[in-house]
Write a protein that holds these residues in place. Structure first.
Motif, short mmCIF file in Angstrom:
data_model
loop_
_atom_site.label_atom_id
_atom_site.label_comp_id
_atom_site.label_asym_id
_atom_site.label_seq_id
_atom_site.Cartn_x
_atom_site.Cartn_y
_atom_site.Cartn_z
N SER A 1 0.86 -1.19 0.00
CA SER A 1 0.00 0.00 0.00
C SER A 1 0.89 1.23 0.00
O SER A 1 1.94 1.23 0.64
CB SER A 1 -0.85 0.09 1.27
N ARG B 1 -0.77 4.48 0.53
CA ARG B 1 -1.44 5.57 1.26
C ARG B 1 -0.98 5.63 2.72
O ARG B 1 -0.67 4.59 3.32
CB ARG B 1 -2.97 5.44 1.14
N LEU C 1 -4.06 0.25 6.22
CA LEU C 1 -4.18 -0.83 7.22
C LEU C 1 -2.99 -1.78 7.13
O LEU C 1 -2.50 -2.28 8.15
CB LEU C 1 -5.48 -1.61 6.97
N ASN C 2 -2.54 -2.01 5.91
CA ASN C 2 -1.44 -2.97 5.75
C ASN C 2 -0.09 -2.39 6.18
O ASN C 2 0.80 -3.14 6.57
CB ASN C 2 -1.43 -3.51 4.31
N PRO D 1 -2.70 -5.67 0.78
CA PRO D 1 -4.15 -5.43 0.65
C PRO D 1 -4.74 -6.40 -0.37
O PRO D 1 -3.99 -7.09 -1.08
CB PRO D 1 -4.23 -4.00 0.10
N GLU D 2 -6.06 -6.44 -0.46
CA GLU D 2 -6.74 -7.22 -1.50
C GLU D 2 -7.48 -6.26 -2.42
O GLU D 2 -8.31 -5.48 -1.96
CB GLU D 2 -7.72 -8.21 -0.87
N ASN E 1 -9.81 -6.47 -5.75
CA ASN E 1 -10.54 -7.33 -6.69
C ASN E 1 -10.02 -8.76 -6.65
O ASN E 1 -9.67 -9.35 -7.68
CB ASN E 1 -10.50 -6.73 -8.10
N ALA E 2 -9.93 -9.27 -5.44
CA ALA E 2 -9.58 -10.67 -5.18
C ALA E 2 -8.13 -11.02 -5.51
O ALA E 2 -7.79 -12.20 -5.63
CB ALA E 2 -10.52 -11.63 -5.90
N SER F 1 -7.84 -6.36 5.65
CA SER F 1 -8.90 -5.79 4.82
C SER F 1 -10.07 -5.38 5.70
O SER F 1 -10.33 -6.01 6.73
CB SER F 1 -9.33 -6.83 3.79
N PRO F 2 -10.81 -4.35 5.30
CA PRO F 2 -12.01 -3.99 6.06
C PRO F 2 -13.09 -5.07 5.93
O PRO F 2 -14.02 -5.09 6.72
CB PRO F 2 -12.49 -2.70 5.40
N ARG G 1 -7.92 -13.92 -0.32
CA ARG G 1 -7.71 -14.27 -1.74
C ARG G 1 -6.45 -13.62 -2.27
O ARG G 1 -5.74 -14.19 -3.11
CB ARG G 1 -8.94 -13.86 -2.55
C1 FMN Z 1 -9.60 -1.20 -6.52
C2 FMN Z 1 -9.98 -1.78 -5.19
C3 FMN Z 1 -10.43 -3.08 -5.12
C4 FMN Z 1 -10.74 -3.64 -3.87
N1 FMN Z 1 -11.10 -4.97 -3.80
C5 FMN Z 1 -11.23 -5.57 -2.60
C6 FMN Z 1 -11.41 -6.98 -2.49
O1 FMN Z 1 -11.47 -7.71 -3.48
N2 FMN Z 1 -11.50 -7.53 -1.25
C7 FMN Z 1 -11.39 -6.76 -0.11
O2 FMN Z 1 -11.47 -7.31 0.99
N3 FMN Z 1 -11.22 -5.42 -0.18
C8 FMN Z 1 -11.13 -4.81 -1.39
N4 FMN Z 1 -10.90 -3.45 -1.47
C9 FMN Z 1 -10.87 -2.65 -0.23
C10 FMN Z 1 -9.47 -2.68 0.38
O3 FMN Z 1 -9.34 -3.87 1.14
C11 FMN Z 1 -9.32 -1.45 1.29
O4 FMN Z 1 -9.32 -0.27 0.49
C12 FMN Z 1 -8.06 -1.52 2.12
O5 FMN Z 1 -8.12 -0.52 3.12
C13 FMN Z 1 -6.81 -1.37 1.28
O6 FMN Z 1 -5.66 -1.67 2.03
P1 FMN Z 1 -4.80 -0.52 2.77
O7 FMN Z 1 -5.67 0.02 3.88
O8 FMN Z 1 -3.60 -1.24 3.28
O9 FMN Z 1 -4.48 0.55 1.76
C14 FMN Z 1 -10.62 -2.87 -2.69
C15 FMN Z 1 -10.17 -1.53 -2.80
C16 FMN Z 1 -9.85 -0.99 -4.03
C17 FMN Z 1 -9.33 0.43 -4.10
#
Ligand code: FMN
Length: 192
Positions: A9, A11, A15-16, A79-80, A82-83, A121-122, A129
């Protein structure tokens, strides 16, 4: 023995990054030298074969490959998206795998130290995945040893205390056991 921690990540409030920083903290609390690296400091263009042919890997890819090579074990919090794993993380791994020269071979960097992975992940599945995808990329694609212990942290938006630890005691213990397993694997790699 030294461990490197980073997250897929960029940002600030990721979270990660929180999870990777917690890993570093747990390692340090156990007397292990540990460093957190921020991918926001390693900006690379999207991999492009023509760009590589013209100029080779970007300077930030060389720098990140060199950083990885300094450590006995590496932890990645993904992070995840789109799977699967985010483009940022895949792009970083792709560029590093293309580094050659300056006494460095990117592909060797992955084979010569163990990796541990976890994800936050939230959502309900805690990046599970994405972890499967990252394990495949590292182990199958890059020949890395990825230890079996990992943590998928669901509902991560509310999972952290102010001090960066995990509110849930069982999750905190599980995560500490992942870091401990990475340290054991790194010591073994070092000795062999
Ligand atoms: C393009 C995109 C796709 C996402 N797809 C998923 C997903 O497939 N599964 C999931 O649990 N969260 C998904 N999320 C939400 C992320 O888990 C969430 O934004 C998370 O806070 C990202 O990690 P970070 O906080 O470390 O940046 C997606 C977010 C984005 C921007």
């Amino acid at each position: 023995m030294r461990l490197l921690f980073f997250a897929g990540s960029a940002r600030d409030d990721a979270l990660n990054k929180k999870l990777a920083r917690l890993g570093r903290h747990i390692a340090e609390a156990n007397g292990i030298e540990a460093v957190f690296a921020d991918l926001a400091d390693y900006h690379m263009p999207i991999y492009h074969g023509d760009l590589e042919a013209a100029k080779g890997p970007p300077e930030r890819a060389l720098a990140f490959a060199a950083l990885l090579a300094e450590y006995d074990g590496v932890f990645i919090a993904t992070p995840e998206y789109n799977a699967s794993i985010p483009a940022l993380l895949k792009n970083t791994l792709d560029w590093v795998s293309r580094v050659r020269g300056h006494g460095l071979r990117g592909s060797e960097v992955f084979k010569t130290r163990p990796f541990a992975i976890s994800g936050a992940s939230p959502g309900y599945y805690g990046a599970m995945r994405s972890l499967l995808a990252l394990r495949q990329i590292l182990a199958v694609g890059l020949g890395a040893t990825v230890i079996p212990q990992q943590m998928a942290l669901p509902r991560a938006t509310n999972a952290f205390e102010e001090d960066g630890s995990l509110k849930d005691e069982a999750q905190q213990k599980l995560f500490a056991s992942v870091i401990e397993a990475l340290a054991v694997a790194a010591k073994r790699f070092n000795a062999s």
